[in-house]
Design a protein around this motif. Sequence first.
Motif, short mmCIF file in Angstrom:
data_model
loop_
_atom_site.label_atom_id
_atom_site.label_comp_id
_atom_site.label_asym_id
_atom_site.label_seq_id
_atom_site.Cartn_x
_atom_site.Cartn_y
_atom_site.Cartn_z
N ALA A 213 0.82 -1.21 0.00
CA ALA A 213 0.00 0.00 0.00
C ALA A 213 0.85 1.26 0.00
N ALA A 214 1.98 1.21 0.70
CA ALA A 214 2.86 2.38 0.77
C ALA A 214 3.45 2.73 -0.59
N ARG A 215 3.56 1.75 -1.46
CA ARG A 215 4.11 2.01 -2.80
C ARG A 215 3.09 2.61 -3.75
N ARG A 216 1.83 2.62 -3.38
CA ARG A 216 0.81 3.16 -4.26
C ARG A 216 0.84 4.68 -4.22
N GLU A 217 0.69 5.28 -5.39
CA GLU A 217 0.84 6.72 -5.51
C GLU A 217 -0.15 7.46 -4.62
N GLY A 218 0.37 8.38 -3.82
CA GLY A 218 -0.47 9.22 -2.98
C GLY A 218 -0.94 8.58 -1.69
N CYS A 219 -0.52 7.34 -1.41
CA CYS A 219 -1.01 6.63 -0.23
C CYS A 219 -0.03 6.70 0.93
N GLU A 220 -0.58 6.89 2.13
CA GLU A 220 0.17 6.78 3.38
C GLU A 220 -0.54 5.73 4.23
N VAL A 221 0.23 5.04 5.07
CA VAL A 221 -0.30 3.86 5.75
C VAL A 221 0.02 3.87 7.24
N TYR A 222 -0.98 3.42 8.03
CA TYR A 222 -0.80 3.17 9.46
C TYR A 222 -1.37 1.79 9.73
N ALA A 223 -0.54 0.87 10.20
CA ALA A 223 -0.99 -0.51 10.40
C ALA A 223 -0.54 -1.03 11.76
N VAL A 224 -1.34 -1.94 12.31
CA VAL A 224 -1.00 -2.63 13.55
C VAL A 224 -1.03 -4.12 13.25
N ASP A 225 0.09 -4.81 13.50
CA ASP A 225 0.11 -6.24 13.20
C ASP A 225 -0.34 -7.05 14.42
N THR A 226 -0.38 -8.36 14.27
CA THR A 226 -0.92 -9.21 15.34
C THR A 226 0.01 -9.29 16.55
N ARG A 227 1.21 -8.76 16.44
CA ARG A 227 2.11 -8.66 17.59
C ARG A 227 2.03 -7.27 18.22
N ARG A 228 1.00 -6.51 17.80
CA ARG A 228 0.74 -5.15 18.31
C ARG A 228 1.86 -4.17 17.97
N ARG A 229 2.59 -4.44 16.91
CA ARG A 229 3.59 -3.50 16.44
C ARG A 229 2.96 -2.54 15.44
N VAL A 230 3.30 -1.26 15.55
CA VAL A 230 2.80 -0.24 14.63
C VAL A 230 3.78 -0.08 13.48
N ARG A 231 3.23 -0.06 12.29
CA ARG A 231 4.04 0.19 11.10
C ARG A 231 3.38 1.33 10.34
N ARG A 232 4.13 2.39 10.07
CA ARG A 232 3.54 3.55 9.39
C ARG A 232 4.55 4.17 8.44
N THR A 233 4.01 4.85 7.45
CA THR A 233 4.87 5.52 6.48
C THR A 233 5.30 6.88 7.00
N ALA A 234 6.41 7.37 6.48
CA ALA A 234 7.00 8.61 6.97
C ALA A 234 6.11 9.82 6.69
N GLY A 235 5.31 9.75 5.62
CA GLY A 235 4.49 10.91 5.25
C GLY A 235 3.11 10.91 5.85
N LEU A 236 2.83 10.00 6.77
CA LEU A 236 1.50 9.94 7.37
C LEU A 236 1.17 11.28 8.05
N PRO A 237 0.02 11.87 7.75
CA PRO A 237 -0.30 13.21 8.28
C PRO A 237 -0.81 13.18 9.72
N LEU A 238 0.08 12.87 10.67
CA LEU A 238 -0.30 12.81 12.08
C LEU A 238 -0.56 14.22 12.60
N ALA A 239 -1.62 14.34 13.40
CA ALA A 239 -1.92 15.64 14.00
C ALA A 239 -0.86 15.98 15.04
N ALA A 240 -0.58 17.26 15.17
CA ALA A 240 0.41 17.71 16.14
C ALA A 240 -0.10 17.50 17.57
#
Length: 240
Positions: A213-240
């Motif tokens: 999903a991160a390779r798709r144009e214009g997409c940013e990703v936030y994911a939680v795996d079954t080990r409760r690890r967070v994986r997110r892209t650098a450009g994810l628009p997190l609120a301050a």
Amino acid sequence: MRRVEHVMGFPVSLRIDDEEVPEGLADAVFAWLREADERFSPFKEGSEVSRLDRGEIAPGEVGADLTEVLDLCERYRVATGGAFDARLPGRGLDPCAVVKGWSVQRAAELLTAAGVRRFCLNAGGDVVVAGGPWRVGVRHPDDAGRVCAVLELTDGAVATSALYERGGHIVDGRTGRPATGLLSVTVVAPTLTEADAAATAAFALGPEGVAWAARREGCEVYAVDTRRRVRRTAGLPLAA
């Protein structure tokens, strides 16, 4: 202007912050969503999707809208190597993973075409906004009363695919079994058509879906795996 209706099996809320709202516009938005449900739901016997699946209409006889939906389904099937598939073995045609985001995006385009500048359209937790900033919470996969991230968008869409609402309902088309490895995947994209389908496709792919999903144009990703690890892209628009 604020309005909520139950459509497609989930609550849909519309908020418009413009000072003037064209008369009948909200009616048109919800009418379109109800129409899309009637035409494209595989759970309604008289829908175009059900009739196509039963062979009552030929593939070449379907309308332009359903052709577009089926083309999108095929595009994601190819892009995921079959993990995303609207025609799973032993099941009927089910394009819902595309129809939801596609139809709500169409509704958002009705608002934009009517001159609305600032709105939020939320369809069962999948959101398309314009004229922000808007803050969108990402539900915690283990606790419905908490969020694990807050995103800030001006214009765009957010969609999440997860286990917490319907359990293992997303099937990996490559195996025919429920997808594993992820608890939730949230995708931010320019349109809800892309965000919703990409989130479902990424979930179906399992852990490899985050990078996909991160390779798709214009997409940013936030994911939680079954080990409760967070994986997110650098450009994810997190609120301050």
